[in-house]
Design a protein around this motif. Structure first.
Motif, PDB file in Angstrom:
ATOM      1  N   LEU A   4     -12.560  -9.811  35.295  1.00 36.37           N
ATOM      2  CA  LEU A   4     -11.457 -10.922  35.876  1.00 36.37           C
ATOM      3  C   LEU A   4     -10.684 -11.401  34.851  1.00 36.37           C
ATOM      4  CD1 LEU A   4     -14.486 -13.119  37.423  1.00 36.37           C
ATOM      5  CD2 LEU A   4     -13.024 -11.585  38.634  1.00 36.37           C
ATOM      6  N   GLU A   6      -7.731 -13.924  33.677  1.00 35.75           N
ATOM      7  CA  GLU A   6      -7.196 -15.054  33.624  1.00 35.75           C
ATOM      8  C   GLU A   6      -5.826 -15.284  32.998  1.00 35.75           C
ATOM      9  OE1 GLU A   6     -11.721 -16.783  33.251  1.00 35.75           O
ATOM     10  OE2 GLU A   6     -10.204 -15.613  32.189  1.00 35.75           O
ATOM     11  N   CYS A  22      -6.208 -16.169  38.430  1.00 32.10           N
ATOM     12  CA  CYS A  22      -7.508 -15.038  38.155  1.00 32.10           C
ATOM     13  C   CYS A  22      -7.231 -13.858  39.315  1.00 32.10           C
ATOM     14  CB  CYS A  22      -8.603 -15.655  38.448  1.00 32.10           C
ATOM     15  SG  CYS A  22     -10.148 -14.575  38.354  1.00 32.10           S
ATOM     16  N   PRO A  24      -8.864 -10.348  39.796  1.00 24.78           N
ATOM     17  CA  PRO A  24     -10.347  -9.506  39.786  1.00 24.78           C
ATOM     18  C   PRO A  24      -9.740  -7.916  39.721  1.00 24.78           C
ATOM     19  CG  PRO A  24     -10.144 -10.199  41.814  1.00 24.78           C
ATOM     20  CD  PRO A  24      -9.104 -10.722  41.441  1.00 24.78           C
ATOM     21  N   ILE A  28      -9.944  -8.398  46.228  1.00 29.72           N
ATOM     22  CA  ILE A  28     -10.355  -9.983  46.204  1.00 29.72           C
ATOM     23  C   ILE A  28     -11.097  -9.972  47.632  1.00 29.72           C
ATOM     24  CG2 ILE A  28      -8.440 -11.036  47.323  1.00 29.72           C
ATOM     25  CD1 ILE A  28      -8.816 -13.253  45.227  1.00 29.72           C
ATOM     26  N   MET A  34     -15.754 -17.089  44.802  1.00 32.03           N
ATOM     27  CA  MET A  34     -14.979 -17.047  43.608  1.00 32.03           C
ATOM     28  C   MET A  34     -14.972 -18.673  43.182  1.00 32.03           C
ATOM     29  SD  MET A  34     -12.200 -14.259  43.867  1.00 32.03           S
ATOM     30  CE  MET A  34     -11.966 -14.308  41.971  1.00 32.03           C
ATOM     31  N   CYS A  95     -12.614 -18.200  34.973  1.00 32.61           N
ATOM     32  CA  CYS A  95     -12.852 -17.634  36.385  1.00 32.61           C
ATOM     33  C   CYS A  95     -14.254 -17.170  36.767  1.00 32.61           C
ATOM     34  CB  CYS A  95     -11.736 -16.517  36.728  1.00 32.61           C
ATOM     35  SG  CYS A  95     -11.760 -15.820  38.131  1.00 32.61           S
ATOM     36  N   ALA A  97     -16.746 -14.916  39.759  1.00 30.50           N
ATOM     37  CA  ALA A  97     -16.977 -14.416  40.858  1.00 30.50           C
ATOM     38  C   ALA A  97     -18.473 -13.601  41.271  1.00 30.50           C
ATOM     39  CB  ALA A  97     -15.909 -13.062  40.979  1.00 30.50           C
ATOM     40  N   GLY A 106     -14.509 -14.284  33.731  1.00 31.59           N
ATOM     41  CA  GLY A 106     -13.123 -13.895  32.721  1.00 31.59           C
ATOM     42  C   GLY A 106     -13.337 -14.548  31.415  1.00 31.59           C
TER      43      GLY A 106
END
Length: 115
Positions: A4, A6, A22, A24, A28, A34, A95, A97, A106
């Motif tokens: 991730l 940012e 952010c 990924p 996504i 997230m 961030c 996920a 992140g």
């Protein structure tokens, strides 16, 4: 392994705005939930906002009405629009996920709000 990335942090005056992004390393739309978290100096990491496919967005009480979380599948990016910033919003923003039972973070992007 999901990465991730940012961006968007920086220095802003009280009342100003910033937009965090952010991105990924996976598509996504494959990520169910997230979110954004933040950690201020000397404090624990705390939830800021989450976004889940097919569900309402969720915000911490301290940011509700000022921050907006969103995701753009076409740009493969999640955002956090932060308005009416206050000095107490100063923190490193992370961030987050969740995918296939794993949680990814992140590297963080710092936000400093000057009074």
């Amino acid at each position: 392994q999901v990465q991730l990335v940012e961006s968007g942090g920086g220095l802003v005056q009280t009342g100003g705005s910033l937009r965090l992004s952010c991105a990924p390393s996976v598509r996504i739309f494959s990520v169910n939930t997230m979110g954004w978290y933040r950690q201020a100096p000397g404090k624990q990491r705390e939830l800021v906002a989450t976004i889940t496919s097919g569900a309402p967005t969720n915000y911490a009480a301290s940011v509700k009405g000022r921050f907006t979380i969103s995701r753009d599948n076409a740009k493969n990016t999640m955002y956090l629009q932060m308005n009416s910033l206050k000095p107490e919003d100063t923190a490193v923003y992370y961030c987050n996920a969740g995918l296939r039972g794993y949680t990814y973070w992140g590297q963080g992007t710092p936000v400093t709000v000057s009074s």
